[in-house]
Design an enzyme around this catalytic site. Structure first.
Site, mmCIF file in Angstrom:
data_model
loop_
_atom_site.group_PDB
_atom_site.id
_atom_site.type_symbol
_atom_site.label_atom_id
_atom_site.label_comp_id
_atom_site.label_asym_id
_atom_site.label_seq_id
_atom_site.Cartn_x
_atom_site.Cartn_y
_atom_site.Cartn_z
ATOM 1 N N GLU A 87 0.820 -1.210 0.000
ATOM 2 C CA GLU A 87 0.000 0.000 0.000
ATOM 3 C C GLU A 87 0.855 1.263 0.000
ATOM 4 O O GLU A 87 0.553 2.229 -0.703
ATOM 5 C CB GLU A 87 -0.952 0.003 1.201
ATOM 6 C CG GLU A 87 -1.989 -1.110 1.196
ATOM 7 C CD GLU A 87 -3.066 -0.930 0.140
ATOM 8 O OE1 GLU A 87 -3.008 0.048 -0.626
ATOM 9 O OE2 GLU A 87 -3.972 -1.786 0.070
ATOM 10 N N ASP A 92 -4.538 -9.868 -8.078
ATOM 11 C CA ASP A 92 -4.863 -9.020 -9.225
ATOM 12 C C ASP A 92 -3.660 -8.288 -9.822
ATOM 13 O O ASP A 92 -3.311 -8.456 -10.986
ATOM 14 C CB ASP A 92 -5.970 -8.036 -8.854
ATOM 15 C CG ASP A 92 -5.689 -7.280 -7.555
ATOM 16 O OD1 ASP A 92 -4.728 -7.620 -6.844
ATOM 17 O OD2 ASP A 92 -6.447 -6.337 -7.242
ATOM 18 N N GLU A 144 -18.555 -6.316 -2.593
ATOM 19 C CA GLU A 144 -17.163 -6.758 -2.493
ATOM 20 C C GLU A 144 -16.987 -8.194 -2.982
ATOM 21 O O GLU A 144 -15.992 -8.515 -3.612
ATOM 22 C CB GLU A 144 -16.678 -6.617 -1.047
ATOM 23 C CG GLU A 144 -15.193 -6.838 -0.858
ATOM 24 C CD GLU A 144 -14.340 -5.704 -1.397
ATOM 25 O OE1 GLU A 144 -13.129 -5.703 -1.142
ATOM 26 O OE2 GLU A 144 -14.871 -4.798 -2.082
ATOM 27 N N GLU A 175 -12.115 -0.134 -10.003
ATOM 28 C CA GLU A 175 -11.742 -1.100 -11.030
ATOM 29 C C GLU A 175 -12.710 -1.142 -12.217
ATOM 30 O O GLU A 175 -12.278 -1.212 -13.374
ATOM 31 C CB GLU A 175 -11.597 -2.490 -10.410
ATOM 32 C CG GLU A 175 -10.322 -2.687 -9.621
ATOM 33 C CD GLU A 175 -10.335 -2.002 -8.265
ATOM 34 O OE1 GLU A 175 -9.245 -1.820 -7.678
ATOM 35 O OE2 GLU A 175 -11.436 -1.648 -7.777
ATOM 36 N N THR A 233 -1.168 0.689 -10.734
ATOM 37 C CA THR A 233 -2.343 0.031 -10.170
ATOM 38 C C THR A 233 -3.120 0.957 -9.233
ATOM 39 O O THR A 233 -4.251 0.661 -8.880
ATOM 40 C CB THR A 233 -1.941 -1.268 -9.433
ATOM 41 O OG1 THR A 233 -3.092 -2.069 -9.217
ATOM 42 C CG2 THR A 233 -1.244 -0.970 -8.116
#
Length: 626
Positions: A210, A355, A459, A478, A564
Site C-alpha cells: 500500500e 490481481d 465486495e 476497477e 495500479t
C-alpha cells in the site's frame, strides 16, 4: 396471438414471484428473466440480440453448476475483506434491438460536457472537504467531517493501519489527479504542502504494497510530470523545485527495503515500521499481489536515480513467486510463506491477493522492455485462459454461458468456491492492454450487469446464487478503469453510458455531508464513515478522463500507462536504460543471485548493489537524481 398472451402471463407471474422473494429475503436471485440473449461485438458497435425460444443446458454453463463452497485461506493484503450460484447476467440487458440502438448508439457532446463537469465536481467535493476538515491526517471521514489517521489504540486493525501511515495519504495520492483536471495552481500548492509538511520518519507500521502504490507511486509520478521537458500539460514548472519529491520517494523506498532482508526466498515481509524496520512479531505470510506488485514503482525509481537496488529486490521477489507456480497448471496461489516458499493459500484467481501481480507483469514489460516480463505475462495469461475461464469457448457465439473467470485450486484447476470479488473488475482493462478486446467486452458486461442491479459492486458476488456474499462497496475504481480503457479502445458510446450510470449512482448513493462514503450495504445503501484515498486518485480520475476527450493526456504525443493506483507514468525511452550497466558490465558469475532476472543477471551479487541493504538504509539522504 395466443402464444403472446401466454408469454405475457408468464412474465407477469415471474415478476410477482421475484417481488415475493425480494420481500421475504431482502434481495431476489435476479431481476431479469432467462431469455437467451446473444452479444454481438466488434470494435465499433455492440448489439444485444434476442436468440431463439429456449436454451440448451451445456456442461460449460457455469451458472448451472454447484460446487463445494469452501472458505479461502485468509491473506495479509488490506484490499481483501470477509467470505463466501442462477441466472445469466445477460438478463440485465434484455431490451430489444431497437430499444438498445436508441439508448446506447450515441452520446451527445452536451451530455459529455455535463458528465465531465459532474466528475470534476465530485472530485473537488471530496478533495476540498479533505483539505478543510482532515488535512494533514491521512483520510477524510465524510459523514463526521473529520480526519482519520492510524488506529494507534488497536495495532491489529490492519484494515486501517496497513494503509494509513500518518503521512497525509489522501493529499499525496491525489496529486496527479489535480493536474489531470487542469488545476496547475492547486497542483503546485499541494506539491509545496507535501514537501513542507510530510515526513516518513514515523513510528508507523504500514503494508509495503500500500505504501508503494499509493505514496511512492504518486511521488514519482508527480516528480516526472513536474520535470518533463516536453510539457504535456503545459508549462507547469514549479519555481525553485529541486527534485524534492524524488528525494522523498527515495527516502520512503529506503525505509521499505528492510522488508526484503532476512527472507529465505527473497519474497518480502508484508509490513515494515517506517522508523524501525520489520516488526519483531511480523508474520511470515504474504499475498502474491502484495509481494509481486512493486516492480513498476521500484523499477522507475532505480532508473531515475541510477541505483539498481530497488528494481533488483522487486524483480527478485517476482521471480521467486513465479518459480513457485504449479508445474501442472502454471498457476500461482494467493498466500505464500516467505521463508519456506510453501503456499498457504492455494486459491488462484484474478481478484484480491493476486490481481496486480498479473497487471504488473504486463505493465513492467511495457515500461522497461524486459523480455522476461513479457514471457511471464504471456505464460500466465495462457494459464488463466486454460484453467480460470469458464463458459462457452467463444465470447460472442456458441452455446453455454458467456465467459467468467472463477477461483480454482492452483494445483489441479478445480473450482474452490462460487464467488468472485469486485477487484477482478480490473481485468477487462488489462485484457485491453493485451489486445484481447472481445473477451474484455464480455467480462466487463458481467460486472456492469451487477452494477446495474445494485448501483454499486458488492465486495464479493456469488455467481451461482446470483447474490452478494459480502455487501459493502468502498468506492473502488476497477470497473470505472476498465470502462475507460474499453472506451479508449473502441470509442463505442456504450461505455460513456456506463460511465454516466456509475457517476449518477455514486452521486445518488454515496454522497454525504462532506464527501463520498463507503457503502456498507449495496442493497439498503447504508454507509460507513470512510472515503479511501483511491476514490480521488482513481475513481474520480477515470470518470473525468472518460468524458474529457481533449485532455492533454489524450492529445499528447507521449504514451502513458496507469499504475495500479491510477498514477500516470510516461512510456519513456529513459526507463528502458540502466545507467548501472555502464558501471558494471555483464560478466561471468561468482555467486549468481538466485532469482535475479534482469538483463545483467551474470553480475556477481556483491557488485550489483551500490551498497549493502543495511548501509543503504542508513544512507537515507544520499540521492543523485538524474
Amino acid at each position: 396471438m395466443q402464444w403472446r398472451s401466454i408469454v405475457v402471463g408468464l412474465l407477469v407471474l415471474r415478476v410477482l414471484l421475484n417481488c415475493a422473494v425480494w420481500l421475504v429475503f431482502g434481495l431476489g436471485p435476479s431481476w431479469g428473466f432467462d431469455f437467451p440473449i446473444k452479444f454481438t461485438f466488434n470494435l465499433h458497435k455492440i448489439e444485444l440480440l434476442k436468440d431463439g425460444d429456449g436454451a440448451t443446458v451445456k456442461t460449460n454453463a457455469w451458472s448451472q453448476h454447484m460446487y463445494d463452497n469452501r472458505n479461502p485461506q485468509a491473506n495479509t493484503c488490506s484490499k481483501i475483506s470477509g467470505n463466501s450460484p442462477k441466472k445469466s447476467y445477460l438478463s440485465f440487458f434484455q431490451e430489444g434491438r431497437d430499444e438498445y440502438e436508441r439508448k446506447y448508439s450515441s452520446f451527445p457532446d452536451a451530455l459529455k460536457v455535463k458528465m465531465r463537469g459532474m466528475a470534476r465536481d465530485m472530485f473537488y467535493f471530496g478533495y476540498d472537504n479533505y483539505m478543510k476538515f482532515a488535512f494533514p491526517e491521512d483520510e477524510l471521514n465524510p459523514i463526521a467531517c473529520e480526519g482519520r489517521g492510524p488506529d494507534v489504540l488497536n495495532p491489529s486493525n490492519i484494515n486501517i493501519n496497513d494503509v494509513l501511515g500518518n503521512y497525509s495519504l489522501t493529499l499525496i495520492d491525489a496529486l496527479d489527479t489535480l493536474l489531470i483536471l487542469g488545476n496547475v495552481t492547486e497542483f503546485h500548492r499541494a506539491v509545496r504542502l507535501v514537501i513542507e509538511t510530510v515526513s516518513f520518519d514515523k513510528d508507523s507500521t504500514v503494508q509495503v504494497f500500500e505504501a508503494n502504490i499509493r505514496i511512492l507511486g504518486s511521488l514519482i509520478s508527480a516528480h516526472i510530470l513536474l520535470t518533463d521537458p516536453r510539457n504535456p500539460f503545459g508549462d507547469i514548472a514549479l519555481k525553485d523545485y529541486d527534485n524534492e519529491l524524488l528525494h522523498m520517494a527515495h527516502d520512503l523506498a529506503v525505509r521499505l527495503l528492510p522488508a526484503f532482508e532476512n527472507t529465505s526466498t527473497g519474497i518480502p515481509y508484508p509490513r515494515v515500521n517506517l522508523k524501525k524496520g520489520v516488526p519483531p512479531d511480523s508474520i511470515n505470510e504474504t499475498c502474491t499481489a502484495g509481494a509481486g506488485s512493486l516492480l513498476v514503482e521500484f523499477g522507475i525509481l532505480s532508473r531515475l536515480i541510477g541505483d539498481s537496488t530497488f528494481e533488483w529486490v522487486a524483480r527478485r521477489a517476482v521471480k521467486a513467486l513465479w518459480n513457485l507456480r504449479s508445474n501442472e497448471t502454471g498457476l500461482l496461489g494467493n498466500v505464500v510463506n516467505i521463508q519456506t516458499g510453501q503456499w498457504v493459500g492455494r486459491q488462484s484467481g484474478l481478484g484480491a491477493g493476486m490481481d496486480s501481480f498479473y497487471e504488473y507483469l504486463l505493465k513492467s514489460y511495457i515500461l522497461f522492455g524486459e523480455k522476461e516480463d513479457n514471457r511471464m505475462f504471456s505464460a500466465a495469461y495462457e494459464s488463466i485462459q486454460s484453467h480460470l475461464r469458464r463458459g462457452r469457448e467463444a465470447c460472442n457465439e456458441g452455446e453455454g454461458d458467456p465467459p467468467l473467470y472463477v477461483n480454482v485450486n492452483m494445483f489441479n484447476g478445480q473450482i474452490m468456491n462460487t464467488w468472485i470479488d469486485s477487484l477482478q473488475a480490473f481485468f477487462p482493462g488489462l485484457q485491453v492492454l493485451n489486445g484481447d478486446v472481445e473477451n474484455a467486452i464480455c467480462l466487463h458486461a458481467f460486472y456492469y450487469a451487477i452494477w446495474k442491479r445494485f448501483g454499486a459492486l458488492p465486495e464479493r458476488y456469488n455467481w451461482q446464487l446470483q447474490a452478494p456474499d459480502i455487501l459493502f462497496y468502498p468506492l473502488r475504481p476497477e470497473l470505472v478503469e476498465s470502462t475507460y480503457l474499453l472506451y479508449q479502445a473502441t470509442k463505442n458510446p456504450f461505455y460513456l453510458h456506463v460511465g454516466m450510470d456509475i457517476l449518477e449512482s455514486l452521486e445518488k448513493n454515496a454522497k454525504v455531508r462532506c464527501g463520498y462514503a463507503t457503502l456498507h450495504h449495496v442493497v439498503d445503501k447504508s454507509k460507513e464513515d470512510r472515503m479511501e484515498s483511491f476514490f480521488l486518485s482513481e475513481t474520480c480520475k477515470y470518470l473525468y478522463l472518460l468524458f474529457d476527450e481533449d485532455n492533454p493526456l489524450h492529445k499528447s504525443e507521449s504514451k502513458y500507462i496507469f499504475t495500479t493506483e491510477g498514477h500516470i507514468v510516461p512510456v519513456d525511452q529513459r526507463f528502458r536504460e540502466k545507467s548501472w550497466e555502464d558501471q558494471f558490465p555483464c560478466e561471468e558469475p561468482i555467486n549468481k543471485p538466485p532469482a535475479n532476472i534482469s538483463n545483467c543477471e551474470r553480475i556477481p551479487e556483491e557488485r550489483r548493489y551500490s551498497l549493502p541493504l543495511k548501509s543503504i538504509y542508513m544512507r537515507q539522504n544520499a540521492v543523485s537524481p538524474s
